[in-house]
Write a protein that holds these residues in place. Structure first.
Motif, PDB file in Angstrom:
ATOM      1  N   THR A  14     102.991  -4.358  96.517  1.00 12.78           N
ATOM      2  CA  THR A  14     101.942  -3.752  97.336  1.00 12.78           C
ATOM      3  C   THR A  14     102.197  -3.896  98.826  1.00 12.78           C
ATOM      4  OG1 THR A  14     100.599  -5.759  97.270  1.00 12.78           O
ATOM      5  CG2 THR A  14     100.157  -4.090  95.586  1.00 12.78           C
ATOM      6  N   ALA A  15     103.221  -4.630  99.207  1.00 14.33           N
ATOM      7  CA  ALA A  15     103.499  -4.867 100.629  1.00 14.33           C
ATOM      8  C   ALA A  15     104.204  -3.676 101.265  1.00 14.33           C
ATOM      9  CB  ALA A  15     104.305  -6.147 100.804  1.00 14.33           C
ATOM     10  N   HIS A  16     103.618  -2.511 101.080  1.00  7.30           N
ATOM     11  CA  HIS A  16     104.128  -1.267 101.657  1.00  7.30           C
ATOM     12  C   HIS A  16     102.924  -0.353 101.869  1.00  7.30           C
ATOM     13  CE1 HIS A  16     106.064   2.652 101.907  1.00  7.30           C
ATOM     14  NE2 HIS A  16     107.194   2.020 102.148  1.00  7.30           N
ATOM     15  N   PRO A  17     102.781   0.251 103.039  1.00  3.12           N
ATOM     16  CA  PRO A  17     101.568   1.032 103.316  1.00  3.12           C
ATOM     17  C   PRO A  17     101.321   2.180 102.337  1.00  3.12           C
ATOM     18  CG  PRO A  17     103.088   1.093 105.200  1.00  3.12           C
ATOM     19  CD  PRO A  17     103.694   0.199 104.167  1.00  3.12           C
ATOM     20  N   LEU A  18     102.362   2.877 101.929  1.00  3.96           N
ATOM     21  CA  LEU A  18     102.172   3.994 101.009  1.00  3.96           C
ATOM     22  C   LEU A  18     101.723   3.492  99.636  1.00  3.96           C
ATOM     23  CD1 LEU A  18     102.281   7.014 100.483  1.00  3.96           C
ATOM     24  CD2 LEU A  18     104.717   6.762  99.957  1.00  3.96           C
ATOM     25  N   LEU A  23      97.573   2.753  95.347  1.00  5.91           N
ATOM     26  CA  LEU A  23      96.715   1.938  94.489  1.00  5.91           C
ATOM     27  C   LEU A  23      95.248   2.288  94.697  1.00  5.91           C
ATOM     28  CD1 LEU A  23      98.472  -1.536  94.676  1.00  5.91           C
ATOM     29  CD2 LEU A  23      98.428   0.055  92.738  1.00  5.91           C
ATOM     30  N   SER A  24      94.857   2.479  95.945  1.00 13.26           N
ATOM     31  CA  SER A  24      93.475   2.879  96.211  1.00 13.26           C
ATOM     32  C   SER A  24      93.176   4.228  95.575  1.00 13.26           C
ATOM     33  CB  SER A  24      93.226   2.946  97.720  1.00 13.26           C
ATOM     34  OG  SER A  24      93.236   1.666  98.289  1.00 13.26           O
ATOM     35  N   LEU A  25      94.054   5.176  95.765  1.00 11.11           N
ATOM     36  CA  LEU A  25      93.874   6.520  95.214  1.00 11.11           C
ATOM     37  C   LEU A  25      93.764   6.487  93.690  1.00 11.11           C
ATOM     38  CD1 LEU A  25      93.863   9.597  95.764  1.00 11.11           C
ATOM     39  CD2 LEU A  25      96.345   9.513  95.590  1.00 11.11           C
ATOM     40  N   LEU A  26      94.591   5.676  93.059  1.00  8.62           N
ATOM     41  CA  LEU A  26      94.651   5.643  91.594  1.00  8.62           C
ATOM     42  C   LEU A  26      93.630   4.691  90.971  1.00  8.62           C
ATOM     43  CD1 LEU A  26      98.507   5.854  91.291  1.00  8.62           C
ATOM     44  CD2 LEU A  26      96.844   7.620  90.661  1.00  8.62           C
ATOM     45  N   ALA A  29      91.060   7.561  89.911  1.00  8.86           N
ATOM     46  CA  ALA A  29      91.587   8.810  89.358  1.00  8.86           C
ATOM     47  C   ALA A  29      92.876   8.560  88.607  1.00  8.86           C
ATOM     48  CB  ALA A  29      91.827   9.810  90.490  1.00  8.86           C
ATOM     49  N   GLU A  30      93.114   9.380  87.627  1.00  8.98           N
ATOM     50  CA  GLU A  30      94.395   9.400  86.908  1.00  8.98           C
ATOM     51  C   GLU A  30      95.160  10.597  87.434  1.00  8.98           C
ATOM     52  OE1 GLU A  30      93.321   9.673  82.797  1.00  8.98           O
ATOM     53  OE2 GLU A  30      92.359   7.706  82.793  1.00  8.98           O
ATOM     54  N   LEU A  31      96.284  10.330  88.119  1.00  6.73           N
ATOM     55  CA  LEU A  31      97.011  11.406  88.778  1.00  6.73           C
ATOM     56  C   LEU A  31      98.497  11.336  88.478  1.00  6.73           C
ATOM     57  CD1 LEU A  31      95.332  11.125  92.310  1.00  6.73           C
ATOM     58  CD2 LEU A  31      94.768  12.758  90.509  1.00  6.73           C
ATOM     59  N   SER A  32      99.142  12.481  88.523  1.00  4.35           N
ATOM     60  CA  SER A  32     100.589  12.579  88.373  1.00  4.35           C
ATOM     61  C   SER A  32     101.240  12.348  89.732  1.00  4.35           C
ATOM     62  CB  SER A  32     100.971  13.967  87.854  1.00  4.35           C
ATOM     63  OG  SER A  32     100.693  14.946  88.844  1.00  4.35           O
ATOM     64  N   ALA A  33     102.550  12.203  89.721  1.00  8.15           N
ATOM     65  CA  ALA A  33     103.285  12.029  90.982  1.00  8.15           C
ATOM     66  C   ALA A  33     103.072  13.229  91.898  1.00  8.15           C
ATOM     67  CB  ALA A  33     104.767  11.823  90.706  1.00  8.15           C
ATOM     68  N   ALA A  34     103.052  14.423  91.348  1.00 10.55           N
ATOM     69  CA  ALA A  34     102.844  15.625  92.167  1.00 10.55           C
ATOM     70  C   ALA A  34     101.456  15.610  92.798  1.00 10.55           C
ATOM     71  CB  ALA A  34     103.027  16.884  91.325  1.00 10.55           C
ATOM     72  N   TYR A  49     109.065   7.630  93.199  1.00 10.52           N
ATOM     73  CA  TYR A  49     109.745   6.351  93.389  1.00 10.52           C
ATOM     74  C   TYR A  49     108.736   5.208  93.497  1.00 10.52           C
ATOM     75  CZ  TYR A  49     112.102   2.468  95.610  1.00 10.52           C
ATOM     76  OH  TYR A  49     112.553   1.218  95.908  1.00 10.52           O
ATOM     77  N   HIS A  50     107.755   5.381  94.363  1.00  9.70           N
ATOM     78  CA  HIS A  50     106.786   4.314  94.595  1.00  9.70           C
ATOM     79  C   HIS A  50     105.886   4.088  93.381  1.00  9.70           C
ATOM     80  CE1 HIS A  50     107.866   3.437  98.710  1.00  9.70           C
ATOM     81  NE2 HIS A  50     107.933   4.734  98.946  1.00  9.70           N
ATOM     82  N   LEU A  51     105.549   5.146  92.669  1.00  3.68           N
ATOM     83  CA  LEU A  51     104.755   5.005  91.450  1.00  3.68           C
ATOM     84  C   LEU A  51     105.525   4.227  90.383  1.00  3.68           C
ATOM     85  CD1 LEU A  51     103.160   8.549  91.287  1.00  3.68           C
ATOM     86  CD2 LEU A  51     101.945   6.390  91.692  1.00  3.68           C
TER      87      LEU A  51
END
Length: 180
Positions: A14-18, A23-26, A29-34, A49-51
């Motif tokens: 988690t030590a990366h801003p993106l 994590l907040s977004l997900l 919600a259940e979301l795909s990489a796109a 990559y990050h997911l």
């Protein structure tokens, strides 16, 4: 940082801003990489990559799959209330500091994006308090965090507001006694 290292600590991941934003977004919600890529305005390759890294750290679960143009796309969800995975390494002091830096850097960005004129709370405190007071503060912070996470909804859901909560609460060492 290798994706093959499935024992990567959650804090290090988690030590990366993106990834913190993902994590907040997900959480709600259940979301795909796109979908994550569109929401956060990054490339799909970057989001993927990050997911995958967050998934390898045990912070995301695959919530399902969907057909997309003849292929399959995984949908991810943040496991905010999951226990730490069995056998996962404890966070090092360097990892804790890296996470704190990312969290601290996120606060000014989020504050700049706040809705003006709405109630908000900014607090900073480095104080001496009685142990029962400190325990109560930790209980309240934990309750607030759980309430927000459990109530999270997909982005822009009608009847919701976009909110931010960043908290770093920890007991200080008595060694320096606050002297500089």
């Amino acid at each position: 940082m290798s994706l093959e290292d499935d024992r990567i600590s959650g804090l290090r991941a988690t030590a990366h801003p993106l990834r913190l934003q993902m994590l907040s977004l997900l959480t709600g919600a259940e979301l795909s990489a796109a979908e994550v890529a569109r929401e956060l305005d990054v490339t799909q390759a970057n989001a993927s990559y990050h997911l995958r890294l967050l998934h390898a750290a045990g912070l995301l679960e695959v919530a399902g799959e969907e057909s997309v143009r003849g292929g399959r796309a995984k949908k991810y969800r943040h496991r905010w209330d999951a226990e730490r995975p069995q056998g996962s390494p404890p966070a090092s002091e360097d990892e804790r500091l890296a996470y704190a830096r990312v969290l601290a850097d996120a606060i000014p960005r989020r504050l700049a994006e706040r809705e003006r004129g709405q109630r908000s709370q900014l607090t900073d405190a480095e104080l001496w308090v009685e142990p029962p007071v400190w325990e109560r503060v930790l209980d309240l912070v934990t309750e607030a965090s759980r309430l927000l996470h459990a109530s999270a909804r997909p982005p822009r859901t009608e009847g919701t507001v976009r909110a931010s909560l960043s908290v770093a609460a920890f007991r200080m060492s008595n060694e320096n006694g606050g002297a500089r």
